[in-house]
Structures are given as structure tokens and as C-alpha cells.
Design a protein around this motif. Structure first.
Motif, PDB file in Angstrom:
ATOM      1  N   MET A  41       0.819  -1.200   0.000  1.00  0.00           N
ATOM      2  CA  MET A  41       0.000   0.000   0.000  1.00  0.00           C
ATOM      3  C   MET A  41       0.860   1.260   0.000  1.00  0.00           C
ATOM      4  SD  MET A  41      -2.949  -1.335   2.637  1.00  0.00           S
ATOM      5  CE  MET A  41      -4.217  -0.144   2.215  1.00  0.00           C
ATOM      6  N   MET A  42       1.994   1.197   0.680  1.00  0.00           N
ATOM      7  CA  MET A  42       2.904   2.342   0.713  1.00  0.00           C
ATOM      8  C   MET A  42       3.473   2.673  -0.658  1.00  0.00           C
ATOM      9  SD  MET A  42       3.517   4.159   3.432  1.00  0.00           S
ATOM     10  CE  MET A  42       5.240   4.681   3.317  1.00  0.00           C
ATOM     11  N   MET A  43       3.596   1.669  -1.518  1.00  0.00           N
ATOM     12  CA  MET A  43       4.102   1.943  -2.864  1.00  0.00           C
ATOM     13  C   MET A  43       3.128   2.838  -3.639  1.00  0.00           C
ATOM     14  SD  MET A  43       5.790  -1.773  -3.738  1.00  0.00           S
ATOM     15  CE  MET A  43       6.975  -1.326  -5.006  1.00  0.00           C
ATOM     16  N   SER A  44       1.834   2.619  -3.428  1.00  0.00           N
ATOM     17  CA  SER A  44       0.840   3.498  -4.058  1.00  0.00           C
ATOM     18  C   SER A  44       0.845   4.881  -3.427  1.00  0.00           C
ATOM     19  CB  SER A  44      -0.560   2.877  -3.934  1.00  0.00           C
ATOM     20  OG  SER A  44      -0.713   1.771  -4.789  1.00  0.00           O
ATOM     21  N   PHE A  45       0.903   4.933  -2.098  1.00  0.00           N
ATOM     22  CA  PHE A  45       0.898   6.230  -1.429  1.00  0.00           C
ATOM     23  C   PHE A  45       2.189   7.000  -1.705  1.00  0.00           C
ATOM     24  CE2 PHE A  45      -2.810   4.620   0.576  1.00  0.00           C
ATOM     25  CZ  PHE A  45      -3.506   5.729   1.053  1.00  0.00           C
ATOM     26  N   GLY A  46       3.305   6.273  -1.835  1.00  0.00           N
ATOM     27  CA  GLY A  46       4.552   6.929  -2.220  1.00  0.00           C
ATOM     28  C   GLY A  46       4.450   7.566  -3.583  1.00  0.00           C
ATOM     29  N   ALA A  47       3.792   6.871  -4.519  1.00  0.00           N
ATOM     30  CA  ALA A  47       3.592   7.434  -5.856  1.00  0.00           C
ATOM     31  C   ALA A  47       2.728   8.693  -5.799  1.00  0.00           C
ATOM     32  CB  ALA A  47       2.950   6.390  -6.771  1.00  0.00           C
ATOM     33  N   MET A  48       1.714   8.702  -4.935  1.00  0.00           N
ATOM     34  CA  MET A  48       0.868   9.884  -4.802  1.00  0.00           C
ATOM     35  C   MET A  48       1.695  11.104  -4.385  1.00  0.00           C
ATOM     36  SD  MET A  48      -2.518   8.335  -2.902  1.00  0.00           S
ATOM     37  CE  MET A  48      -3.443   9.858  -2.944  1.00  0.00           C
ATOM     38  N   SER A 128      14.308   2.231  -3.481  1.00  0.00           N
ATOM     39  CA  SER A 128      14.550   2.009  -4.908  1.00  0.00           C
ATOM     40  C   SER A 128      13.279   2.207  -5.718  1.00  0.00           C
ATOM     41  CB  SER A 128      15.104   0.604  -5.130  1.00  0.00           C
ATOM     42  OG  SER A 128      16.355   0.432  -4.497  1.00  0.00           O
ATOM     43  N   TRP A 129      12.136   1.807  -5.128  1.00  0.00           N
ATOM     44  CA  TRP A 129      10.858   2.029  -5.817  1.00  0.00           C
ATOM     45  C   TRP A 129      10.610   3.513  -6.042  1.00  0.00           C
ATOM     46  CZ3 TRP A 129       7.073   1.087  -8.884  1.00  0.00           C
ATOM     47  CH2 TRP A 129       5.883   1.821  -8.789  1.00  0.00           C
ATOM     48  N   LEU A 130      10.844   4.332  -5.027  1.00  0.00           N
ATOM     49  CA  LEU A 130      10.596   5.765  -5.185  1.00  0.00           C
ATOM     50  C   LEU A 130      11.526   6.389  -6.219  1.00  0.00           C
ATOM     51  CD1 LEU A 130       9.966   6.918  -1.492  1.00  0.00           C
ATOM     52  CD2 LEU A 130       8.282   6.538  -3.309  1.00  0.00           C
ATOM     53  N   VAL A 131      12.790   5.985  -6.217  1.00  0.00           N
ATOM     54  CA  VAL A 131      13.722   6.499  -7.227  1.00  0.00           C
ATOM     55  C   VAL A 131      13.282   6.042  -8.614  1.00  0.00           C
ATOM     56  CG1 VAL A 131      16.090   6.448  -8.075  1.00  0.00           C
ATOM     57  CG2 VAL A 131      15.654   6.654  -5.621  1.00  0.00           C
ATOM     58  N   PHE A 132      12.962   4.768  -8.735  1.00  0.00           N
ATOM     59  CA  PHE A 132      12.476   4.259 -10.020  1.00  0.00           C
ATOM     60  C   PHE A 132      11.238   5.027 -10.476  1.00  0.00           C
ATOM     61  CE2 PHE A 132       9.289   1.727 -12.226  1.00  0.00           C
ATOM     62  CZ  PHE A 132       9.988   1.363 -13.365  1.00  0.00           C
ATOM     63  N   ALA A 133      10.284   5.238  -9.570  1.00  0.00           N
ATOM     64  CA  ALA A 133       9.037   5.918  -9.922  1.00  0.00           C
ATOM     65  C   ALA A 133       9.308   7.315 -10.479  1.00  0.00           C
ATOM     66  CB  ALA A 133       8.122   6.007  -8.707  1.00  0.00           C
ATOM     67  N   GLY A 134      10.233   8.047  -9.846  1.00  0.00           N
ATOM     68  CA  GLY A 134      10.543   9.385 -10.323  1.00  0.00           C
ATOM     69  C   GLY A 134      11.221   9.386 -11.680  1.00  0.00           C
ATOM     70  N   VAL A 135      12.178   8.486 -11.866  1.00  0.00           N
ATOM     71  CA  VAL A 135      12.891   8.406 -13.150  1.00  0.00           C
ATOM     72  C   VAL A 135      11.950   7.920 -14.238  1.00  0.00           C
ATOM     73  CG1 VAL A 135      14.789   7.296 -14.387  1.00  0.00           C
ATOM     74  CG2 VAL A 135      15.117   8.045 -12.024  1.00  0.00           C
ATOM     75  N   TRP A 136      11.147   6.915 -13.916  1.00  0.00           N
ATOM     76  CA  TRP A 136      10.233   6.366 -14.927  1.00  0.00           C
ATOM     77  C   TRP A 136       9.185   7.393 -15.358  1.00  0.00           C
ATOM     78  CZ3 TRP A 136       4.993   5.130 -15.510  1.00  0.00           C
ATOM     79  CH2 TRP A 136       4.701   4.300 -16.598  1.00  0.00           C
ATOM     80  N   ALA A 137       8.635   8.105 -14.403  1.00  0.00           N
ATOM     81  CA  ALA A 137       7.664   9.140 -14.759  1.00  0.00           C
ATOM     82  C   ALA A 137       8.293  10.176 -15.678  1.00  0.00           C
ATOM     83  CB  ALA A 137       7.120   9.811 -13.499  1.00  0.00           C
ATOM     84  N   THR A 138       9.537  10.551 -15.394  1.00  0.00           N
ATOM     85  CA  THR A 138      10.212  11.585 -16.170  1.00  0.00           C
ATOM     86  C   THR A 138      10.545  11.129 -17.582  1.00  0.00           C
ATOM     87  OG1 THR A 138      11.161  12.497 -14.141  1.00  0.00           O
ATOM     88  CG2 THR A 138      12.228  13.106 -16.221  1.00  0.00           C
ATOM     89  N   LEU A 139      11.061   9.911 -17.702  1.00  0.00           N
ATOM     90  CA  LEU A 139      11.549   9.437 -18.998  1.00  0.00           C
ATOM     91  C   LEU A 139      10.513   8.675 -19.810  1.00  0.00           C
ATOM     92  CD1 LEU A 139      15.147   8.204 -18.070  1.00  0.00           C
ATOM     93  CD2 LEU A 139      14.426  10.449 -18.924  1.00  0.00           C
TER      94      LEU A 139
END
Length: 421
Positions: A41-48, A128-139
Motif C-alpha cells: 500500500m505504501m508503494m501506491s501512497f509513495g507514488a501519490m 529504490s521504488w521511489l527512485v524508479f518511480a521518479g525516473v520512470w515518470a520523467t523518462l
């Protein structure tokens, strides 16, 4: 002049779409084992949290800034920080404040990133999920949103799929679902399988939570699809009805497939079929009739249900079946437009079965495959790079004990001494 009715509808729709991410957290959280439910659940809230900030800083500009590269990317600095839009009241739908559109598209970015997390449940480092999420959203997400959602209006030049190719994707079959599904496959391949995958039972720990999450997703999806009309009009009404009937048909089709194949119709199947139908109708909800929406839903329910078994045959661990539901469902819904679209619907295009020939069909196929290939390749490169730089997987002992206790120092369920006094 601001159209207050349309503005109210778009802001309400944006709020509905934002609710989808907590709904997804419940849906995904119930599907994993109890020891990692909070982490899921935190992975979704982290993305938010993360994507909301990135969208304001530069994401909206990359997605909806004036094109700077052959329909591939918006200007990264045109709307940097959004301060230039505070008093702007122009948009694609006349009378809609641009900030309303900004907010509506922001929640699309959030849910798309959150969807990917289901493929890597129970084994990925949270940092690592949060870093991935930011890079993936950007690229990946921001550029693909430009391709699909940014229409050329006046002096503004938008993305190539929307304007040059002319593929229909009303609310995100390509930009959201194919995009997230392809990324999920690439990330799961790099991350590897969970310990015991294929040999140990990894059953959902809380099916009522799954069904509640699916219900919230359906509720929010009316904003997702009908809100994409950007106005309170007939297009929104048609999309709303199609968003009602397609997942209903898909849920029935999924549990019927289960009954024939396994002898049981399950609650997990009903919930998963519901989501599969929502995915499938997302690109098509303005292009098909309600009967066409039923066919889209039935196809999504059957195809996605059958696709679940592919991961076991091929040996990749897509933990919560993001590939089977979102990639397969997104492909089906996007390509089905080429067959089932009717000019009587708001999109005004006839598909192959309505006498329109193959013109729209090939456009749908090209758009779908382009997003699939781009998302998969770039995601694979991002994941490989991050794995080498910071590592993607938690330690074996963390995975064995569960990520709630080892990563977050919490437990989803306190099952110890319940005595009083």
C-alpha cells in the motif's frame, strides 16, 4: 469566461481519479501476503506524494508544453512550476481553467505509476521504488502522455499519436495501461522472481479488501473515463454508460471462464474481471456503442483471465498480474476500436465491422505497439541501471520475514495478546 459547470465536473472527476490510487492500494494490499500488505500500500501512497510534486515542478510541462521534438516531448520549461498558469483561463475545452486540466491530468500520472508496483510486490526496496518511480515518470510517462493526450490547438503543437497518427485513446489505454503493463513486465524481469515462486502458495491474504479496492476503482473510473470529455456533455454521458456496462460484462466473463476452466467462480476473479473490463473500455469509451462496450468487456474478461497463466509458463513473476490485466487489457481495448468503433458514438469513427475498413485499425495497432516498445525498452534500461547503482531487491531475510516489519517497522495486523487489563 469560465464555464462553471464544466469546471465543476472536471474537478469532481479529478477527485474521483485521485481516489482510485487509495483504491488500488486496497486492491493490491489485499492480494499480497499479510506480512507485506502495508509495504504494498505504501508503494501506491509513495507514488501519490512523489508524482504530485514532480508534476507541478516539470511533469505537466513535459507532457503538455509546446512540442519541441517531432511530437515526442513537450517543452520542459514552458510551464515550469505552473506559476505562469495561475491566472490563465484557456484550455482545450473552452471555458475550462487550465489549472483544472492540470489537476485532472496529474492524477492520471499518479495512478499510472502506482499500477506498475503490482508487478514487484513483496521484494523491491521501498527507496529504490521511489527512485524508479521518479525516473520512470520523467523518462516514460510524461513523454508518452505528450504523445497521446496533447492535442494541437491553434499555435500549440502536441504529440504525434494524437495528432499525426490519429489513433483514438480517449482516456489512456496506451498512455496508462499499455504503458504501465509493459513497464511492469520489464521491471519484473530485471528484479527476478519471489522466493518460492511456482512452488509455494502465495494466496491473497484479505479478499474482502480486494473487493473493496475494486469497488473504489470502479467508482473512481467514472471520473477517469467520463471526466476525459473535459465537459459535462453527451460525450461524458456516453463514456459513463460504457464505463458501467463494460466492466460488468467483463466480470461475468471472467468468472464464467474460471467456472469452465477450474470449476469455481471466485471473488478474486470477479474483482479482477471488473478491473480488466475497466482497462479495456478506457481507450474505447467514446468510440463504441453500449453494445460494443459489452463486447469490449467480454473480450477483456476472457483474454485477461486466460493471460494470467502465461507468467507460469514463461517463468516471470508479475506478482499481481499487471501484465495480464493492464497490458493485455489495454492492447485489446485499444485495438478493438479498429473493429467496433461506430460513427454514431462521439468519436465519430467507423471501425472494420461498421464499414470503416482497416484505416483506423492500423492506426490503433501502431499506437499500441509504439507505446509498448518504448515503455518496455526504456523501463528495462532504467531498472538495470538502478539495480547496478543502488540495488532493487531487499535482502532474502527481509523478504522471508515480510517487508512490513523489516522495511517500515510496522505490522498490518496486530495478532498478539488481545487480553484486557
Amino acid at each position: 469566461m469560465v464555464n462553471t459547470g464544466d469546471t465543476a465536473w472536471v474537478l469532481a472527476s479529478a477527485s474521483l481519479v485521485l481516489l482510485m490510487t487509495p483504491g488500488l492500494a486496497l486492491f493490491y494490499g489485499g492480494m499480497v501476503r499479510a506480512k507485506s500488505a502495508l509495504n504494498m500500500m505504501m508503494m501506491s501512497f509513495g507514488a501519490m506524494g512523489l508524482i504530485s510534486v514532480l508534476w507541478v515542478l516539470y511533469g505537466y510541462s513535459l507532457a503538455f508544453g509546446n512540442d519541441v521534438g517531432g511530437g515526442l516531448l513537450g517543452s520542459p520549461t514552458e510551464f515550469l512550476g505552473l506559476s505562469s498558469l495561475l491566472e490563465d483561463t484557456t484550455s482545450e475545452a473552452g471555458g475550462l481553467p487550465t489549472m483544472a486540466f492540470v489537476g485532472f491530468q496529474a492524477v492520471f500520472a499518479i495512478i499510472t505509476v502506482a499500477l506498475v508496483s503490482g508487478a514487484v510486490a513483496e521484494r523491491m526496496k521501498f527507496g529504490s521504488w521511489l527512485v524508479f518511480a521518479g525516473v520512470w515518470a520523467t523518462l516514460v510517462y510524461f513523454p508518452v502522455a505528450h504523445w497521446v493526450f496533447d492535442f494541437s490547438v491553434g499555435d500549440h503543437v502536441g504529440g504525434w499519436i494524437a495528432n499525426t497518427l490519429g489513433a483514438i485513446d480517449f482516456a489512456g489505454g496506451t498512455a496508462v495501461h499499455i504503458n504501465a503493463g509493459a513497464a511492469a513486465l520489464a521491471l519484473a524481469l530485471v528484479l527476478g522472481t519471489r522466493r518460492g515462486f511456482g512452488t509455494e502458495a502465495m494466496r491473497p491474504h484479505n479478499l474482502p479488501l480486494v473487493m473493496l479496492g475494486a469497488g473504489l476503482l470502479w467508482f473512481g473510473w467514472f471520473g477517469f473515463n467520463a471526466g476525459s470529455a473535459l465537459a459535462a456533455n453527451n460525450t461524458a454521458a456516453v463514456a459513463w454508460v460504457n464505463t458501467l456496462v463494460a466492466p460488468a460484462a467483463a466480470s461475468l466473463a471472467w468468472i464464467l471462464t474460471e467456472k469452465i476452466r477450474d470449476g469455481y467462480a471466485t471473488s478474486l476473479g470477479a474483482a479482477s474481471g471488473l478491473v480488466a473490463g475497466l482497462v479495456a473500455i478506457t481507450p474505447a469509451c467514446s468510440a463504441v456503442s453500449p453494445v460494443g462496450a459489452i463486447l469490449v468487456g467480454v473480450g477483456g474478461g476472457v483474454l485477461c483471465s486466460l493471460a494470467i497463466g502465461v507468467k507460469y509458463r514463461l517463468g516471470y513473476d508479475d506478482s499481481l498480474d499487471v501484465v495480464a490485466v493492464h497490458l493485455v487489457g489495454g492492447l485489446w481495448g485499444t485495438i478493438a476500436i479498429g473493429f467496433l468503433a461506430t460513427a454514431a458514438a462521439p468519436a465519430g469513427i467507423d471501425g472494420l465491422l461498421y464499414g470503416g475498413g482497416t484505416d483506423q485499425l492500423w492506426r490503433q495497432v501502431v499506437g499500441a505497439l509504439a507505446v509498448l516498445a518504448y515503455s518496455f525498452i526504456v523501463t528495462y534500461v532504467i531498472a538495470q541501471a538502478l539495480d547496478r547503482i543502488m540495488g532493487l531487491r531487499v535482502a532474502d531475510e527481509f523478504e522471508h520475514a515480510g517487508l512490513d516489519a523489516t522495511v517500515h517497522a510496522e505490522q498490518g495486523y496486530e495478532l498478539g495478546d488481545m487480553s484486557v487489563g
